[in-house]
Write a protein that holds these residues in place. Structure first.
Motif, short mmCIF file in Angstrom:
data_model
loop_
_atom_site.label_atom_id
_atom_site.label_comp_id
_atom_site.label_asym_id
_atom_site.label_seq_id
_atom_site.Cartn_x
_atom_site.Cartn_y
_atom_site.Cartn_z
N GLU A 27 0.82 -1.11 0.02
CA GLU A 27 -0.15 -0.03 -0.03
C GLU A 27 0.91 1.19 -0.02
N ASN A 28 1.97 1.21 0.77
CA ASN A 28 2.88 2.36 0.99
C ASN A 28 4.22 1.79 0.29
N PRO A 29 4.67 2.40 -0.80
CA PRO A 29 5.70 1.62 -1.59
C PRO A 29 7.07 1.59 -0.49
N ILE A 30 7.10 2.51 0.38
CA ILE A 30 8.42 2.43 1.39
C ILE A 30 8.33 1.01 2.11
N GLU A 41 23.51 -7.78 5.72
CA GLU A 41 22.15 -8.48 5.21
C GLU A 41 21.94 -8.92 3.92
N GLY A 42 22.81 -8.17 3.09
CA GLY A 42 22.68 -8.42 1.61
C GLY A 42 21.24 -7.85 0.97
N THR A 43 20.93 -6.46 1.42
CA THR A 43 19.93 -5.83 1.02
C THR A 43 20.32 -4.42 0.24
N PHE A 44 19.23 -4.17 -0.64
CA PHE A 44 19.30 -2.80 -1.37
C PHE A 44 17.80 -2.67 -1.90
N GLY A 45 17.61 -1.19 -1.59
CA GLY A 45 16.09 -0.77 -2.16
C GLY A 45 16.18 0.64 -2.21
N CYS A 46 15.41 1.28 -3.01
CA CYS A 46 14.87 2.56 -3.15
C CYS A 46 13.79 2.75 -3.70
N LEU A 47 13.29 3.89 -3.84
CA LEU A 47 11.99 4.20 -4.75
C LEU A 47 12.49 5.01 -5.87
N VAL A 48 11.77 4.65 -7.11
CA VAL A 48 12.07 5.20 -8.29
C VAL A 48 10.80 5.88 -8.75
N ASN A 49 10.92 7.03 -8.68
CA ASN A 49 9.57 7.80 -8.98
C ASN A 49 8.50 7.29 -8.18
N GLY A 50 8.59 7.12 -6.87
CA GLY A 50 7.82 6.68 -5.97
C GLY A 50 7.25 5.12 -6.19
N LYS A 51 7.99 4.20 -6.92
CA LYS A 51 7.73 2.89 -7.07
C LYS A 51 8.88 1.91 -6.22
N ALA A 52 8.72 1.07 -5.70
CA ALA A 52 9.65 0.44 -5.10
C ALA A 52 10.67 -0.51 -6.16
N PHE A 53 12.03 -0.43 -5.93
CA PHE A 53 13.03 -0.96 -6.66
C PHE A 53 13.76 -1.73 -5.44
N VAL A 54 13.72 -3.12 -5.48
CA VAL A 54 14.42 -3.88 -4.68
C VAL A 54 15.18 -5.05 -5.20
N GLU A 55 16.37 -5.32 -4.94
CA GLU A 55 17.03 -6.28 -5.19
C GLU A 55 16.60 -7.39 -4.81
N ILE A 165 14.06 11.70 -13.28
CA ILE A 165 13.88 10.48 -12.49
C ILE A 165 14.53 10.71 -11.10
N LYS A 166 13.65 10.43 -10.03
CA LYS A 166 13.89 10.77 -8.61
C LYS A 166 14.03 9.12 -7.98
N ILE A 167 15.23 9.00 -7.62
CA ILE A 167 15.93 7.90 -6.95
C ILE A 167 15.62 8.39 -5.42
N ARG A 168 14.91 7.75 -4.52
CA ARG A 168 14.87 8.43 -2.92
C ARG A 168 14.73 7.25 -2.14
N GLU A 169 14.92 7.59 -1.05
CA GLU A 169 14.68 6.56 0.21
C GLU A 169 15.75 5.21 -0.09
N GLY A 170 17.03 5.44 -0.67
CA GLY A 170 17.70 4.43 -0.85
C GLY A 170 18.67 3.74 0.24
N ARG A 171 18.65 2.61 0.41
CA ARG A 171 19.45 2.12 1.61
C ARG A 171 19.98 0.87 1.24
N PHE A 172 21.17 0.42 1.74
CA PHE A 172 21.68 -0.97 1.45
C PHE A 172 22.48 -1.33 2.74
N ASP A 173 22.61 -2.50 2.87
CA ASP A 173 23.66 -3.09 3.91
C ASP A 173 24.12 -4.56 3.40
N THR A 174 25.21 -4.63 3.10
CA THR A 174 25.87 -5.77 2.33
C THR A 174 27.38 -6.16 2.70
#
Length: 178
Positions: A27-30, A41-55, A165-174
């Motif tokens: 419901e909420n892309p974040i 943890e091996g994680t990566f994610g962000c929002l691309v123009n408000g849509k989730a991008f998750v490795e 193109i807005k890349i927002r809320e990016g985070r990674f841990d690897t």
């Protein structure tokens, strides 16, 4: 025999329900993004123009190496996002340190940068520009355990329309290789 079949069917239903719940749109892309962690943890994610991008761990790669008198950092992730298929965060002959925040600019010596593979009518590799919006903050860097974590945001220009193109809320841990 009936118990074995029942156990197998129950296991399959459980596996399918777990995998379906991961693929459902949030419901909420974040909420689709991985948690901000710092334990490798091996994680990566962000929002691309408000849509989730998750490795999904299909291509995830990270290294930090000393080559030709300088440090190179590269973190790359892929997803089946409608616009962007790959995101790379990196540095060219420039160290990264825990607690530091870096401006993302050109992919050139002494800089940190963001880069995206953009799939529109054609395929483009688009990099952040000097003077544009973008940052990388390293929240954890443990060279001994080879853990790197951070947050990032940046803009790139759509090469076909000129829109941002807005890349927002990016985070990674690897973990990274050396």
């Amino acid at each position: 025999m009936k118990n074995s079949i029942l156990t197998i069917l129950t296991s399959l239903i459980l596996i399918l329900s777990i995998s379906c719940s991961k693929d459902e749109s949030c419901e909420n892309p974040i909420e689709c993004l991985p948690a901000k962690t710092s334990t490798g943890e091996g994680t990566f994610g962000c929002l691309v123009n408000g849509k989730a991008f998750v490795e999904k761990n299909d291509y995830f790669n990270c290294y930090y190496q000393f080559v030709d008198d300088g440090f190179y950092f590269s973190l790359s992730a892929e997803d089946e996002n409608q616009i962007i298929s790959q995101i790379i965060i990196g540095s060219v002959k420039s160290k990264i340190e825990e607690g530091e925040k870096y401006n993302l600019s050109e992919n050139s010596e002494g800089n940190h940068y963001g880069e995206c593979s953009v799939n529109l009518n054609e395929h483009y590799d688009v990099t952040t520009k000097s003077g544009g919006f973008g940052f990388l903050e390293i929240t954890k860097f443990d060279e001994e355990k080879r853990i790197v974590s951070g947050i990032f945001e940046f803009d790139i220009i759509n090469p076909e329309t000129g829109e941002i193109i807005k890349i927002r809320e990016g985070r990674f841990d690897t973990l990274f290789t050396m």
